[in-house]
Enzyme design. Structure first.
Site, PDB file in Angstrom:
ATOM      1  N   CYS A  46       4.417   0.162   2.279  1.00  0.00           N
ATOM      2  CA  CYS A  46       5.123   1.284   2.906  1.00  0.00           C
ATOM      3  C   CYS A  46       5.573   2.287   1.842  1.00  0.00           C
ATOM      4  O   CYS A  46       5.444   3.496   2.027  1.00  0.00           O
ATOM      5  CB  CYS A  46       6.344   0.791   3.684  1.00  0.00           C
ATOM      6  N   CYS A 106       8.910  -3.288   1.904  1.00  0.00           N
ATOM      7  CA  CYS A 106       7.450  -3.275   2.090  1.00  0.00           C
ATOM      8  C   CYS A 106       6.795  -2.425   0.997  1.00  0.00           C
ATOM      9  O   CYS A 106       6.906  -1.204   0.997  1.00  0.00           O
ATOM     10  CB  CYS A 106       7.127  -2.722   3.474  1.00  0.00           C
TER      11      CYS A 106
END
Length: 108
Positions: free
Chosen positions: A34, A31
């Site tokens: 993230c 991600c």
């Protein structure tokens, strides 16, 4: 001090044995967002070290836990108190947004 990596067992232990609120980021290494918010999250861990347990759960490694906690979008931050989820924040844009989320959630 950066956020601690939590597996399912460590997650349950943190929630059941901590007298402090527990902030958990559900994330994944693939991600991009993230990874981008990661340094800000580590600063949160340092800033709130005296008042919060700050951890991270990799949803790829702990898929059953992320399903159990009903995580649908990452990154999602969930604040737990006394073993119960009391607030969540999806895809925070900045450290300031996380700070505001914590201030508002911990006042309740």
């Amino acid at each position: 001090m950066s956020a601690i990596n939590l597996n399912a067992e460590a997650f349950r232990t943190a929630l059941s044995q901590s007298d402090k609120p527990v902030l958990v980021e559900f994330w994944a290494p693939w991600c991009t967002y993230c990874r981008r918010i990661g340094p800000a999250y580590d600063k949160i861990a340092e800033q709130y070290a005296d008042s919060l347990i700050v951890g991270k759960v990799n949803i790829d490694d702990e898929a059953a836990l992320s399903r159990q906690e009903q995580i649908e979008v990452i990154p999602t931050l969930v604040l737990y108190q006394n073993g119960q989820a009391i607030a969540s924040l999806v895809a925070p844009e900045s450290k300031a947004m996380i700070d505001q989320f914590l201030e508002e959630s911990l006042k309740k």
